[in-house]
Design a protein around this motif. Structure first.
Motif, PDB file in Angstrom:
ATOM      1  N   THR A  71     -24.670  -4.011 -28.180  1.00  0.00           N
ATOM      2  CA  THR A  71     -23.240  -3.727 -28.173  1.00  0.00           C
ATOM      3  C   THR A  71     -22.449  -5.024 -28.270  1.00  0.00           C
ATOM      4  O   THR A  71     -22.732  -5.989 -27.557  1.00  0.00           O
ATOM      5  CB  THR A  71     -22.844  -2.986 -26.872  1.00  0.00           C
ATOM      6  N   ASP A  72     -21.454  -5.050 -29.151  1.00  0.00           N
ATOM      7  CA  ASP A  72     -20.549  -6.191 -29.193  1.00  0.00           C
ATOM      8  C   ASP A  72     -19.600  -6.118 -27.996  1.00  0.00           C
ATOM      9  O   ASP A  72     -19.072  -5.047 -27.678  1.00  0.00           O
ATOM     10  CB  ASP A  72     -19.728  -6.172 -30.490  1.00  0.00           C
ATOM     11  N   TYR A  73     -19.367  -7.246 -27.352  1.00  0.00           N
ATOM     12  CA  TYR A  73     -18.489  -7.228 -26.189  1.00  0.00           C
ATOM     13  C   TYR A  73     -17.935  -8.609 -25.909  1.00  0.00           C
ATOM     14  O   TYR A  73     -18.474  -9.617 -26.348  1.00  0.00           O
ATOM     15  CB  TYR A  73     -19.225  -6.719 -24.948  1.00  0.00           C
ATOM     16  N   GLU A  74     -16.825  -8.632 -25.154  1.00  0.00           N
ATOM     17  CA  GLU A  74     -16.300  -9.862 -24.580  1.00  0.00           C
ATOM     18  C   GLU A  74     -16.328  -9.721 -23.064  1.00  0.00           C
ATOM     19  O   GLU A  74     -15.835  -8.728 -22.520  1.00  0.00           O
ATOM     20  CB  GLU A  74     -14.856 -10.129 -25.021  1.00  0.00           C
ATOM     21  N   ALA A  75     -16.919 -10.682 -22.391  1.00  0.00           N
ATOM     22  CA  ALA A  75     -16.935 -10.697 -20.935  1.00  0.00           C
ATOM     23  C   ALA A  75     -15.734 -11.503 -20.457  1.00  0.00           C
ATOM     24  O   ALA A  75     -15.603 -12.693 -20.763  1.00  0.00           O
ATOM     25  CB  ALA A  75     -18.232 -11.304 -20.414  1.00  0.00           C
ATOM     26  N   PHE A  76     -14.850 -10.843 -19.708  1.00  0.00           N
ATOM     27  CA  PHE A  76     -13.625 -11.475 -19.211  1.00  0.00           C
ATOM     28  C   PHE A  76     -13.663 -11.470 -17.695  1.00  0.00           C
ATOM     29  O   PHE A  76     -13.722 -10.406 -17.070  1.00  0.00           O
ATOM     30  CB  PHE A  76     -12.402 -10.703 -19.725  1.00  0.00           C
ATOM     31  N   ASP A  77     -13.664 -12.670 -17.091  1.00  0.00           N
ATOM     32  CA  ASP A  77     -13.780 -12.759 -15.640  1.00  0.00           C
ATOM     33  C   ASP A  77     -12.545 -12.186 -14.960  1.00  0.00           C
ATOM     34  O   ASP A  77     -11.407 -12.423 -15.390  1.00  0.00           O
ATOM     35  CB  ASP A  77     -13.968 -14.224 -15.220  1.00  0.00           C
ATOM     36  N   LEU A  78     -12.771 -11.448 -13.863  1.00  0.00           N
ATOM     37  CA  LEU A  78     -11.671 -10.805 -13.163  1.00  0.00           C
ATOM     38  C   LEU A  78     -10.663 -11.791 -12.571  1.00  0.00           C
ATOM     39  O   LEU A  78      -9.534 -11.403 -12.260  1.00  0.00           O
ATOM     40  CB  LEU A  78     -12.214  -9.904 -12.039  1.00  0.00           C
ATOM     41  N   SER A  79     -11.045 -13.044 -12.437  1.00  0.00           N
ATOM     42  CA  SER A  79     -10.082 -14.029 -11.942  1.00  0.00           C
ATOM     43  C   SER A  79      -8.865 -14.099 -12.857  1.00  0.00           C
ATOM     44  O   SER A  79      -7.741 -14.361 -12.394  1.00  0.00           O
ATOM     45  CB  SER A  79     -10.737 -15.406 -11.817  1.00  0.00           C
ATOM     46  N   GLY A  80      -9.058 -13.855 -14.144  1.00  0.00           N
ATOM     47  CA  GLY A  80      -7.945 -13.833 -15.079  1.00  0.00           C
ATOM     48  C   GLY A  80      -7.008 -12.664 -14.837  1.00  0.00           C
ATOM     49  O   GLY A  80      -5.811 -12.742 -15.112  1.00  0.00           O
ATOM     50  N   VAL A  81      -7.550 -11.570 -14.313  1.00  0.00           N
ATOM     51  CA  VAL A  81      -6.728 -10.417 -13.955  1.00  0.00           C
ATOM     52  C   VAL A  81      -5.909 -10.734 -12.711  1.00  0.00           C
ATOM     53  O   VAL A  81      -4.693 -10.482 -12.655  1.00  0.00           O
ATOM     54  CB  VAL A  81      -7.606  -9.174 -13.719  1.00  0.00           C
ATOM     55  N   TRP A  82      -6.556 -11.295 -11.691  1.00  0.00           N
ATOM     56  CA  TRP A  82      -5.853 -11.566 -10.434  1.00  0.00           C
ATOM     57  C   TRP A  82      -4.800 -12.659 -10.596  1.00  0.00           C
ATOM     58  O   TRP A  82      -3.704 -12.553 -10.036  1.00  0.00           O
ATOM     59  CB  TRP A  82      -6.839 -11.963  -9.337  1.00  0.00           C
ATOM     60  N   ARG A  83      -5.127 -13.698 -11.348  1.00  0.00           N
ATOM     61  CA  ARG A  83      -4.188 -14.819 -11.482  1.00  0.00           C
ATOM     62  C   ARG A  83      -3.190 -14.621 -12.621  1.00  0.00           C
ATOM     63  O   ARG A  83      -2.107 -15.215 -12.604  1.00  0.00           O
ATOM     64  CB  ARG A  83      -4.959 -16.129 -11.700  1.00  0.00           C
ATOM     65  N   GLY A  84      -3.571 -13.831 -13.621  1.00  0.00           N
ATOM     66  CA  GLY A  84      -2.695 -13.617 -14.763  1.00  0.00           C
ATOM     67  C   GLY A  84      -2.465 -14.857 -15.589  1.00  0.00           C
ATOM     68  O   GLY A  84      -1.413 -15.005 -16.235  1.00  0.00           O
ATOM     69  N   ASP A  85      -3.445 -15.769 -15.604  1.00  0.00           N
ATOM     70  CA  ASP A  85      -3.238 -17.046 -16.280  1.00  0.00           C
ATOM     71  C   ASP A  85      -3.879 -17.123 -17.660  1.00  0.00           C
ATOM     72  O   ASP A  85      -3.808 -18.156 -18.318  1.00  0.00           O
ATOM     73  CB  ASP A  85      -3.754 -18.182 -15.398  1.00  0.00           C
ATOM     74  N   ARG A  86      -4.523 -16.053 -18.102  1.00  0.00           N
ATOM     75  CA  ARG A  86      -5.101 -16.055 -19.441  1.00  0.00           C
ATOM     76  C   ARG A  86      -5.325 -14.613 -19.895  1.00  0.00           C
ATOM     77  O   ARG A  86      -5.233 -13.678 -19.107  1.00  0.00           O
ATOM     78  CB  ARG A  86      -6.411 -16.834 -19.474  1.00  0.00           C
ATOM     79  N   GLU A  87      -5.634 -14.464 -21.184  1.00  0.00           N
ATOM     80  CA  GLU A  87      -5.831 -13.153 -21.781  1.00  0.00           C
ATOM     81  C   GLU A  87      -7.160 -13.135 -22.538  1.00  0.00           C
ATOM     82  O   GLU A  87      -7.670 -14.186 -22.936  1.00  0.00           O
ATOM     83  CB  GLU A  87      -4.692 -12.822 -22.749  1.00  0.00           C
TER      84      GLU A  87
END
Length: 547
Positions: free
Chosen positions: A98-114
């Motif tokens: 499966t093609d995927y991008e793993a995005f760390d949840l720290s980006g969700v909590w801090r809102g500092d990247r997409e």
């Protein structure tokens, strides 16, 4: 089809507030450098090696440049460590092609990247809830995903959603389904169904919202973790996270792991040894970080590991229980098996508090384990809890006295958190008199039969202050996570504990003595002690007061 994988740790909270107004607080450094520490910050501390000066405090996990490469430790102390849940899910997705991008949840909590993947190319969002512990954080993560991918299925899995799936499905129509329990077989089948190549009713372990709005369940099945391949890792991984069991044979009242995975299963010693040798060969692993609730059970497996792991030759660390450290022979065999570090939840030195927790260990067993480990070359850290429901200030006093007068080495002390809605302790709420004034902020508004949050916070600060200045051997683990340790790699553990203690005293002095003039002799004394260990302030130490 492309999936967006959201996985990682939960939002940080509690304890870190104690660093405000100290040299560990970036917002306070400029003021302190001017008013309190003339021409000195923690970044000025350093030592000499081979004609070069190195900073004592080096950013952890490669977050800054460091030329320090000593005794073959390069690639270990500075290497980023894969998150176990993320690594496991990535392995499942890789196996499913499966093609995927793993995005760390720290980006969700801090809102500092997409995420990098354009939203138009994301066909399903996979959200791990393993380190989410309350409805507010759960809602925040779901809202983050739904706002960015409004027409995309959102699939949840992991600890929190295993236990709260009905509440989540009722409160969040954005959630398409929840994968309960093991995902190794369920997730690939579900992705196939999402892509139009299968029927969701054939997917095990699923809680799904049907077209007519009903909540439906599919068959529940456990994966045989002994027979199933362990996760694969991509590329070079000096440190590899590892899971040797699911569930837990114990039933501590502050832990919801057994409820989320009721069937306790564990890998054999032979499989563990084979897996670790494979990580060493394929990924260049030199250290294994076992993330199980307790790696030292069952005892028969531990004895088999003692026979197998010396030949594997790879270092490792794990969580253990105090009553597993029974005698000096056990410690010697752990060392021979290349164990480098153990984390042990002592929780309390009060038998009454341990009984309330249903910890199934005694203060005597805790003390025996500490004494055996402190006399050995095996690294260890012990954790303690303050304010467990029913615990009184007198009960906690036994822990505080032990930390101040007896303990040596790393420790953590945490105020008990009522944030996790899934803990079994809630079953005892009436008996223990648990009350919460603000359900949205339970950690700041609780009381029980033993104490309230205000007493707990006072005891916490008082104990840490007493241990900071009254013990030369007990070292609080709080700020160290941001830096490479050991601070001086070629020095022994005792010396490095001493360095950490001195750095903490220097940085935290403004909270103990706010008057810079009265603090100056203590600053000079700490710098003198650091100098005796080969650490100097650079470019210049604090000037000695005249006279």
């Amino acid at each position: 089809m492309t999936a967006l994988l959201l996985s990682g740790l939960g939002p940080a909270f509690m304890n870190e507030g104690v660093l405000r107004g100290t040299l560990f607080d970036p917002d306070s450094v400029d003021r302190l450098r001017t008013d309190y520490y003339p021409d000195l910050t923690l970044a000025d501390l350093g030592f000499e090696r081979d004609g070069r000066r190195h900073p004592l405090l080096r950013p952890a996990h490669g977050r800054g440049s460091s030329s320090l490469r000593i005794d073959g430790l390069d690639g270990i102390t500075a290497a980023p460590v894969p998150h176990l849940t993320t690594a496991t899910l990535e392995s499942i997705l890789d196996a499913a092609a499966t093609d995927y991008e793993a995005f760390d949840l720290s980006g969700v909590w801090r809102g500092d990247r997409e995420p990098v993947t354009p939203s138009s190319r994301v066909h399903v969002v996979l959200l791990s809830t393993t380190f989410i512990w309350d409805q507010r954080s759960m809602s925040r993560a779901i809202r983050w995903a739904a706002d960015r991918y409004p027409a995309v299925p959102i699939v949840l899995g992991g600890q929190y959603s295993n236990l709260k799936y009905l509440k989540i499905m009722a409160a969040h129509p954005e959630v398409t389904c929840v994968v309960r329990g093991d995902a190794e077989e369920a997730l690939p089948l579900l992705l196939r169904a999402v892509a139009g190549g299968g029927d969701w009713r054939d997917v095990p372990n699923l809680v799904v919202r049907t077209d007519d709005g009903r909540i439906a369940h599919t068959d529940f099945r456990y994966v045989d973790i002994e027979a199933h391949p362990s996760p694969t890792m991509r590329g070079r991984r000096p440190i590899v996270p590892y899971e040797s069991m699911r569930g837990c044979p114990f039933s501590c009242k502050f832990c919801s792991f057994p409820a989320a995975s009721p069937k306790w299963r564990y890998k054999s010693a032979k499989k563990i040894a084979t897996d670790w040798a494979g990580y060493a060969e394929v990924n260049g692993a030199r250290h294994i970080r076992a993330s199980d609730s307790t790696f030292t059970v069952p005892p028969t497996r531990l004895r088999e590991l003692f026979d197998l792991l010396p030949e594997v030759g790879i270092g490792w660390e794990a969580f253990a229980r105090a009553n597993a450290i029974r005698d000096a022979e056990t410690v010697d065999r752990l060392l021979a098996a290349h164990c480098r570090w153990l984390s042990i939840g002592f929780e309390s030195m009060s038998d009454r508090t341990l009984m309330l927790m249903k910890k199934q260990v005694t203060a005597t067993a805790n003390r025996r384990a500490f004494q055996l480990l402190s006399r050995s070359d095996l690294g260890y850290r012990c954790s303690f809890i303050l304010g467990y429901p029913g615990e009184t200030p007198d009960d906690f006093g036994e822990t505080a006295t032990f930390l101040r007068d007896e303990y040596a080495g790393h420790f953590t002390l945490s105020i008990f958190s009522l944030q996790d809605e899934t803990m079994p302790v809630w079953e005892d709420a009436e008996q223990l008199g648990i009350e919460v004034d603000d359900p949205e902020a339970p950690d700041y508004s609780w009381r029980h039969n033993g104490m309230d949050i205000h007493q707990a916070r006072q005891l916490w600060r008082q104990t840490l202050e007493q241990v900071r200045w009254g013990s030369d051997t007990a070292v609080h683990l709080l700020w160290q996570k941001d830096y490479e340790t050991p601070l001086i790699p070629w020095r022994d553990a005792r010396t490095n504990f001493r360095l950490e203690k001195l750095v903490e005293r220097l940085a935290m002095l403004p909270t103990a003595e706010p008057d810079p003039r009265r603090a100056r002799p203590r600053i000079v004394g700490i710098l003198d002690e650091l100098a005796r260990e080969g650490v100097s302030a650079h470019p210049a130490p604090v000037a000695r007061p005249a006279g």
